[in-house]
Design a protein around this motif. Sequence first.
Motif, mmCIF file in Angstrom:
data_model
loop_
_atom_site.group_PDB
_atom_site.id
_atom_site.type_symbol
_atom_site.label_atom_id
_atom_site.label_comp_id
_atom_site.label_asym_id
_atom_site.label_seq_id
_atom_site.Cartn_x
_atom_site.Cartn_y
_atom_site.Cartn_z
ATOM 1 N N GLU A 176 1.196 -0.862 -0.135
ATOM 2 C CA GLU A 176 0.185 0.001 -0.052
ATOM 3 C C GLU A 176 0.771 0.965 -0.202
ATOM 4 N N ASN A 220 -6.289 9.932 -0.470
ATOM 5 C CA ASN A 220 -6.911 9.944 0.975
ATOM 6 C C ASN A 220 -7.730 8.426 1.526
ATOM 7 N N GLU A 221 -8.317 7.920 -0.012
ATOM 8 C CA GLU A 221 -8.342 6.244 0.336
ATOM 9 C C GLU A 221 -7.165 5.585 0.739
ATOM 10 N N GLU A 222 -5.994 5.676 -0.318
ATOM 11 C CA GLU A 222 -5.562 5.293 0.209
ATOM 12 C C GLU A 222 -4.480 5.095 1.618
ATOM 13 N N ILE A 223 -4.607 6.332 1.956
ATOM 14 C CA ILE A 223 -3.820 7.196 3.642
ATOM 15 C C ILE A 223 -4.439 6.700 4.494
ATOM 16 N N THR A 224 -6.345 6.024 4.273
ATOM 17 C CA THR A 224 -6.951 5.769 5.380
ATOM 18 C C THR A 224 -6.651 3.840 5.757
ATOM 19 N N SER A 225 -6.685 3.295 4.416
ATOM 20 C CA SER A 225 -6.170 1.980 4.671
ATOM 21 C C SER A 225 -5.001 1.966 5.142
ATOM 22 N N ASN A 272 -3.671 3.698 7.518
ATOM 23 C CA ASN A 272 -4.016 3.744 8.806
ATOM 24 C C ASN A 272 -4.227 2.448 9.747
ATOM 25 N N GLU A 273 -5.539 2.174 8.510
ATOM 26 C CA GLU A 273 -6.335 0.662 9.237
ATOM 27 C C GLU A 273 -5.485 -0.913 9.281
ATOM 28 N N SER A 333 -2.549 0.442 12.100
ATOM 29 C CA SER A 333 -2.857 -0.017 13.583
ATOM 30 C C SER A 333 -3.232 -1.619 13.389
ATOM 31 N N LEU A 363 3.457 9.388 5.828
ATOM 32 C CA LEU A 363 1.733 9.839 5.971
ATOM 33 C C LEU A 363 1.635 11.076 5.929
ATOM 34 N N LYS A 378 -0.280 13.569 3.701
ATOM 35 C CA LYS A 378 -1.060 14.593 3.803
ATOM 36 C C LYS A 378 -0.742 16.048 3.462
#
Length: 603
Positions: free
Chosen positions: A70, A84-89, A91-92, A95, A143, A147
């Motif tokens: 990713e 933004n979608e890739e950043i959210t993915s 982060n998930e 985590s 990340l 951003k």
Amino acid sequence: MTKSAKGSSIDTISFKNLRRLYLFALLTIAITVLLSQLLIQYNLNSQLSDSRIINISGKQRMLSQKLTKEVLILNFVTDTAKKNEEITSINETLSLWKTTHFNLEKGNDSLGFPKEKSKTLSVLFKAIKPNFDSIVNATTLFLENKKINTKESENQKLVQAILENQVVFLSKMNQIVDEYDKEALEKVTLQSKTEYAILVFTLFVLLLEFLFIFKPTNQKVEKLISKLLSSEKKALKLAYNTEIISEIKENSVKELKSLNYAMENTLLYCRVAPDGTVIHIGEKFSKLLQYNPFISDKTFSQVLTPIEKEQIVIDRILAEKQRSGWQGELNITNRDGESLWLDLSMVPVTIKKEESELLIICFDITERKKAEREVERLNTENVTDKINQQKIISSKIVENQENEQNRIAREIHDGIGQMLTGLKFSLESINLDDKEKAAQKIEYLKKLSLDIIKGVRTATFNLMPPELSDHGIVSSIAKLTQELSKLTGKNILFYNKTHFDKRLDSLIEINIYRLTQEAINNALKYAESSHIIVQLSHSSTILSITIDDNGKGFDITTVEKKRNSESGMGLLFMKERIQYINGRIFFNSIPGEGTRITFNIPI
């Protein structure tokens, strides 16, 4: 009390002692079986978390690969919404990866992860921590920069740092998974040894029971029957003579009743005359054979079975073995037409000189025989299933070979053949007197010749890529990903992570190439993937090739069960091919998230 009466009392006491020993032996076996089950269940419960830990630790490797993939994808994304979608993915994924790693290292009661670890695992987790922290820190900083769209040069260094640490993390994580697997195997081995020890103890108890209970009981029964029969006849003759004889008779009758009760309710037995006439048959034996001795008078063979052929066999055994005795298994048919198996012992007993009879003791082993036949049937079915499966594989291989030959024939006929025909006609139509038209046709023929060469190269590349024989597996896979990326328009990337540059045996190289080709084609054909990453790494003994895609994934268990489907046979062919070169294949797929296929080949 007379000497005979005293002897009978002693025999009764001995018989009771044998019964007590028999009950004690059964109780010992029951306790042994109960303790073994409790111990096994305890060990199984203690090992429930082992498989979960191995699975989760294995998933950590997949998550690290997914995180790296990713990050690589985000590094090339320019669209803001997609970024933004890739950043959210990411982060998930980051985590989940951090949480799982913390639970594995520190333990988690709700997940069943132990807080206390072996010394080896503690050292391995301590060794992997710097690489883990480096990946986490680099990803977090990457990340943040993404951003705000700054520090692109720094981002490239961060991506490189993630890739470098991810390789080391995978290697060390493999060591952790292997250590978990090793410790789980040690637990299973200990449990196996414990079960064998309990089995040996149980068999030892059974042996003692046979030596000191069943065998003495059989001998005692023979002696008691002979003695009681003699005592009964003497008692009948002297019953009215003296009070002492009457007392002996009374005691003998009591002992006979006691013995008769024990035999009637515990043994399948009967007494048979040398001519086959039934003298007496036990109650339990009568019920089993559905025979009423009070309303019918039959020979022993007629009591056992209504089938004439079986009666002849039994009569022959009685005639031939009435002096020496006989022990063996008989298969008879009862009056309901059902098959009955008996473990029969025939013991000759001498009553007087020139007067004898046969004592027959049986055990019903019908259920044991049914179990043996069921085991044979299951073994036969397993062999049949394997043969049928091999036939399916062979037919599919032949079918694929025919399809490939037909495809090559069509390419040559429709493509190269037609171009060669056009080349022939163009050459024949050249008029050297008309130099201008001749020059135009020559230019056209040059272009047509290049197309023919390209077609020939494409056909030969599909059969055997020249890079494979000239430069080896790395160059051929790199060329394969480039060509497929151009043809399909998909993002197909290849990384030689450990800079592998050795040549392998030609048979191994062509099988590795075909396996990689099959995995990529499956990702394009079935998974509907847009991004495919092929990674090659190696150690001193293993060459590892990993194919990741972001397709729709699949349920591995469901696909493997559908052996007759195209996808199911595809997985089976890949397993067959990897086994041919002594390698191993691993499938990791999550529906809706993607698939990872890993080939490990010894080098």
